[in-house]
Design a protein around this motif. Sequence first.
Motif, PDB file in Angstrom:
ATOM      1  N   VAL A 218       0.854  -1.173   0.000  1.00  0.00           N
ATOM      2  CA  VAL A 218       0.000   0.000   0.000  1.00  0.00           C
ATOM      3  C   VAL A 218       0.894   1.229   0.000  1.00  0.00           C
ATOM      4  O   VAL A 218       2.044   1.182   0.448  1.00  0.00           O
ATOM      5  CB  VAL A 218      -0.972   0.032   1.195  1.00  0.00           C
ATOM      6  N   SER A 219       0.375   2.332  -0.512  1.00  0.00           N
ATOM      7  CA  SER A 219       1.231   3.501  -0.674  1.00  0.00           C
ATOM      8  C   SER A 219       0.433   4.790  -0.654  1.00  0.00           C
ATOM      9  O   SER A 219      -0.776   4.803  -0.898  1.00  0.00           O
ATOM     10  CB  SER A 219       2.017   3.402  -1.988  1.00  0.00           C
ATOM     11  N   ASP A 220       1.133   5.860  -0.357  1.00  0.00           N
ATOM     12  CA  ASP A 220       0.599   7.215  -0.446  1.00  0.00           C
ATOM     13  C   ASP A 220       1.749   8.102  -0.928  1.00  0.00           C
ATOM     14  O   ASP A 220       2.375   8.817  -0.156  1.00  0.00           O
ATOM     15  CB  ASP A 220       0.072   7.695   0.901  1.00  0.00           C
ATOM     16  N   VAL A 221       2.034   8.002  -2.214  1.00  0.00           N
ATOM     17  CA  VAL A 221       3.152   8.737  -2.799  1.00  0.00           C
ATOM     18  C   VAL A 221       2.691  10.158  -3.100  1.00  0.00           C
ATOM     19  O   VAL A 221       1.659  10.352  -3.747  1.00  0.00           O
ATOM     20  CB  VAL A 221       3.657   8.048  -4.084  1.00  0.00           C
ATOM     21  N   PRO A 222       3.407  11.170  -2.648  1.00  0.00           N
ATOM     22  CA  PRO A 222       2.944  12.552  -2.865  1.00  0.00           C
ATOM     23  C   PRO A 222       2.925  12.933  -4.338  1.00  0.00           C
ATOM     24  O   PRO A 222       3.714  12.427  -5.141  1.00  0.00           O
ATOM     25  CB  PRO A 222       3.977  13.390  -2.097  1.00  0.00           C
ATOM     26  N   ASP A 223       2.011  13.831  -4.683  1.00  0.00           N
ATOM     27  CA  ASP A 223       1.952  14.341  -6.051  1.00  0.00           C
ATOM     28  C   ASP A 223       3.229  15.118  -6.363  1.00  0.00           C
ATOM     29  O   ASP A 223       3.630  16.000  -5.597  1.00  0.00           O
ATOM     30  CB  ASP A 223       0.749  15.273  -6.226  1.00  0.00           C
ATOM     31  N   ARG A 224       3.868  14.791  -7.486  1.00  0.00           N
ATOM     32  CA  ARG A 224       5.103  15.488  -7.836  1.00  0.00           C
ATOM     33  C   ARG A 224       5.419  15.289  -9.312  1.00  0.00           C
ATOM     34  O   ARG A 224       5.282  14.198  -9.849  1.00  0.00           O
ATOM     35  CB  ARG A 224       6.273  14.997  -6.973  1.00  0.00           C
ATOM     36  N   PHE A 225       5.841  16.376  -9.936  1.00  0.00           N
ATOM     37  CA  PHE A 225       6.292  16.327 -11.322  1.00  0.00           C
ATOM     38  C   PHE A 225       7.787  16.026 -11.401  1.00  0.00           C
ATOM     39  O   PHE A 225       8.266  15.527 -12.406  1.00  0.00           O
ATOM     40  CB  PHE A 225       6.004  17.653 -12.028  1.00  0.00           C
ATOM     41  N   THR A 226       8.512  16.382 -10.361  1.00  0.00           N
ATOM     42  CA  THR A 226       9.933  16.075 -10.277  1.00  0.00           C
ATOM     43  C   THR A 226      10.225  15.465  -8.913  1.00  0.00           C
ATOM     44  O   THR A 226       9.470  15.670  -7.952  1.00  0.00           O
ATOM     45  CB  THR A 226      10.805  17.334 -10.456  1.00  0.00           C
ATOM     46  N   VAL A 227      11.312  14.728  -8.829  1.00  0.00           N
ATOM     47  CA  VAL A 227      11.649  14.028  -7.587  1.00  0.00           C
ATOM     48  C   VAL A 227      13.059  14.429  -7.161  1.00  0.00           C
ATOM     49  O   VAL A 227      13.884  14.828  -7.984  1.00  0.00           O
ATOM     50  CB  VAL A 227      11.571  12.499  -7.774  1.00  0.00           C
ATOM     51  N   PRO A 228      13.347  14.326  -5.864  1.00  0.00           N
ATOM     52  CA  PRO A 228      14.704  14.650  -5.402  1.00  0.00           C
ATOM     53  C   PRO A 228      15.730  13.699  -6.026  1.00  0.00           C
ATOM     54  O   PRO A 228      15.452  12.516  -6.217  1.00  0.00           O
ATOM     55  CB  PRO A 228      14.618  14.440  -3.886  1.00  0.00           C
ATOM     56  N   ALA A 229      16.880  14.224  -6.326  1.00  0.00           N
ATOM     57  CA  ALA A 229      17.937  13.400  -6.916  1.00  0.00           C
ATOM     58  C   ALA A 229      18.625  12.595  -5.826  1.00  0.00           C
ATOM     59  O   ALA A 229      18.951  13.119  -4.757  1.00  0.00           O
ATOM     60  CB  ALA A 229      18.948  14.288  -7.631  1.00  0.00           C
ATOM     61  N   ALA A 230      18.843  11.319  -6.099  1.00  0.00           N
ATOM     62  CA  ALA A 230      19.591  10.448  -5.185  1.00  0.00           C
ATOM     63  C   ALA A 230      21.028  10.377  -5.661  1.00  0.00           C
ATOM     64  O   ALA A 230      21.294  10.147  -6.846  1.00  0.00           O
ATOM     65  CB  ALA A 230      18.974   9.053  -5.155  1.00  0.00           C
ATOM     66  N   ALA A 231      21.961  10.566  -4.760  1.00  0.00           N
ATOM     67  CA  ALA A 231      23.377  10.557  -5.132  1.00  0.00           C
ATOM     68  C   ALA A 231      23.791   9.156  -5.580  1.00  0.00           C
ATOM     69  O   ALA A 231      23.420   8.154  -4.961  1.00  0.00           O
ATOM     70  CB  ALA A 231      24.235  10.987  -3.947  1.00  0.00           C
ATOM     71  N   PRO A 232      24.539   9.054  -6.673  1.00  0.00           N
ATOM     72  CA  PRO A 232      24.995   7.734  -7.133  1.00  0.00           C
ATOM     73  C   PRO A 232      26.018   7.144  -6.185  1.00  0.00           C
ATOM     74  O   PRO A 232      26.700   7.857  -5.446  1.00  0.00           O
ATOM     75  CB  PRO A 232      25.609   8.032  -8.503  1.00  0.00           C
ATOM     76  N   SER A 233      26.133   5.840  -6.204  1.00  0.00           N
ATOM     77  CA  SER A 233      27.089   5.149  -5.337  1.00  0.00           C
ATOM     78  C   SER A 233      28.525   5.359  -5.791  1.00  0.00           C
ATOM     79  O   SER A 233      29.459   5.210  -4.998  1.00  0.00           O
ATOM     80  CB  SER A 233      26.778   3.656  -5.307  1.00  0.00           C
ATOM     81  N   GLY A 234      28.708   5.678  -7.077  1.00  0.00           N
ATOM     82  CA  GLY A 234      30.060   5.857  -7.610  1.00  0.00           C
ATOM     83  C   GLY A 234      30.726   4.575  -8.036  1.00  0.00           C
ATOM     84  O   GLY A 234      31.897   4.575  -8.428  1.00  0.00           O
ATOM     85  N   ARG A 235      29.973   3.484  -7.974  1.00  0.00           N
ATOM     86  CA  ARG A 235      30.536   2.182  -8.349  1.00  0.00           C
ATOM     87  C   ARG A 235      29.753   1.599  -9.517  1.00  0.00           C
ATOM     88  O   ARG A 235      28.531   1.501  -9.463  1.00  0.00           O
ATOM     89  CB  ARG A 235      30.484   1.213  -7.160  1.00  0.00           C
ATOM     90  N   ALA A 236      30.459   1.211 -10.549  1.00  0.00           N
ATOM     91  CA  ALA A 236      29.803   0.554 -11.679  1.00  0.00           C
ATOM     92  C   ALA A 236      29.464  -0.883 -11.303  1.00  0.00           C
ATOM     93  O   ALA A 236      30.251  -1.569 -10.643  1.00  0.00           O
ATOM     94  CB  ALA A 236      30.712   0.576 -12.899  1.00  0.00           C
TER      95      ALA A 236
END
Length: 457
Positions: A218-236
Motif C-alpha cells: 500500500v502507498s501514499d506517494v505525494p503528487d510530484r512532477f519532479t523528484v529529489p535526486a539520489a546521489a549515485p554510489s560511484g561504483r559501476a
Amino acid sequence: MTAPTPRRAVLVAALAVATAATAATVSGGSASAAAPPAPRGPGRTVDNRFWHSYEHWRAGIHQGTTAVGGARPGLEIKTPAGRTEYADPHTGRKSTWEYATWTSPVHRSTVPATEAIASWNARTPAGSWIRIELRGTYADGTATPWYVMGRWASGERDIRRTSVDGQTDGRSTVWTDTLAVDAPASGLRLTDWRLRLTLYRTPGADRGPTVWLAGAMVSDVPDRFTVPAAAPSGRAHELKVPRYSQEIHTGRYPQYDNGGEAWCSPTSSQMVIEYWGGRASASALNWVSPEYSDPQVCHAARSTYDAAYKGCGNWPFNAAYAATYRGLAGVVTRLGSLAELETLVRAGIPVITSQSFLPGELTGAGYGTAGHLMTVVGFTAAGDVVANDPNSPDNPSVRRVYRRREWENVWLRTKRHNAAGKVVSGTGGVCYLYAPAAPSAAQVAALRAVGVLESSR
C-alpha cells in the motif's frame, strides 16, 4: 513503442478528475483555484506486508485450509468448507468446485494509503485455481467491500485468469490490479487491510492449490512532477541478464494483447526469470510455432494474459507467473528512490520498472509511452542507468544506458504532462521484484533495506 494500456489509462484519468473535483469542493472554488493538499511529513510512503512462512500461514482464520511446512511453506486445502459453482464469464462454462478459505490477520499499515496492490505466489495444478480478495478499513472506521484482486490459475484449462471490472463502493475502486481511493485530495485513506484467499479444486480431488506467498503493498506517494535526486554510489555494477526484444514478436499471437508490440511486461519478466535460471519446458512451449524465435516470450505473454483487461500488463499476474518457476518468488511494490534500486542491483537482484514519458524526455529511448516496463540491470560509475529495454528492434540492441536524472524522474514522478499538455499520472516507482524464495544473506539485507522483507524472517 509499447501500446498504451487502456484500463490503466482509465485509472489515470479517473484519479485526475476525482482529485481535481475534490480539491474544488474543499476550496469552495474552481479546481484551478484550489489549494494543493497539505504537504506530508517525512518518512516512507510505501508499506509492504507479505505472508510466506509456516508461522504466517498458521495465523489468521482457517476455514478448511491448513499450513504446510517443508522447504517452501504454504497454504493448502485440508477439508473443504463447501462446494460452489463458478460461471466463467470468458468461456461461458459453469463448473462445480470444492473450496476452502484463509483470512489473514489485519495488517495496520505504517502508511495511511491511497492505493493497494496485492501479490501472490502459488501452484495451481490441473483442476484447481485461487481467488484473492482484499478488504481495507478507512480512517473513519468503515470498511471497504471484499474486493476481488484476481481470479488466477497458471494455466487456461479450468478457468481464464482474470481481474474483475466494476468494483466500487463510491469511495474506492478497483482498476484492474490496483485498489485506489477515488478522491485522495479529500484526505480519505486506508489505515489497515486484510486478505482472503479462496482455494478451489475439483470435487473429490486429493490435492489442490498451494499458496506460498500472499500480501500487498500500500502507498501514499505525494503528487510530484519532479523528484529529489539520489546521489549515485560511484561504483559501476552490471548484472548479466538475458536480453529479449518484444518487437521481434510483433504480429505473433494477437489474441494475447495484440501481439509482441504490447508485450513489454512479459518480455521483461522472462528476462529476469531466465537470469535466475528459470526455463520453460519443451512441452510448455510446444504450442508455439517452430518458426518463431524466443518461444518462451510467447509463452510468458500467454501465461500473464488477463482476460478482462485484455492485456499482458496486469502487474500481479506477472509476479505470479514468475513464481511458477521452481525456487522463485515475485512481488509488486514501489521503491522510494534510485538509491534503493541500486541497493537491490548491488545485491544481484535486477528490477523490472514501470514508467511513462514523452519522446525526448528520456535521451536515447527514441520513443514515448503511456506505460512501459523495462529491466534495470546495472549502473555506470557515473550513476547512469543500465537497462534491458524490450522496446528495441532486436535482442542485441536491448541493452541501453539512460541518463540518471532523466530516468529517475520518469520512473518516480506521480504527475506528468502528456503529448496534449494534459496533466496525467506517473507510476511513482512501481516495480516487480523477482528473487529466490530462499534468498542469500546479502539479498535478505537488501530486501529488508527497501522495506519488502520484514525485519525478522
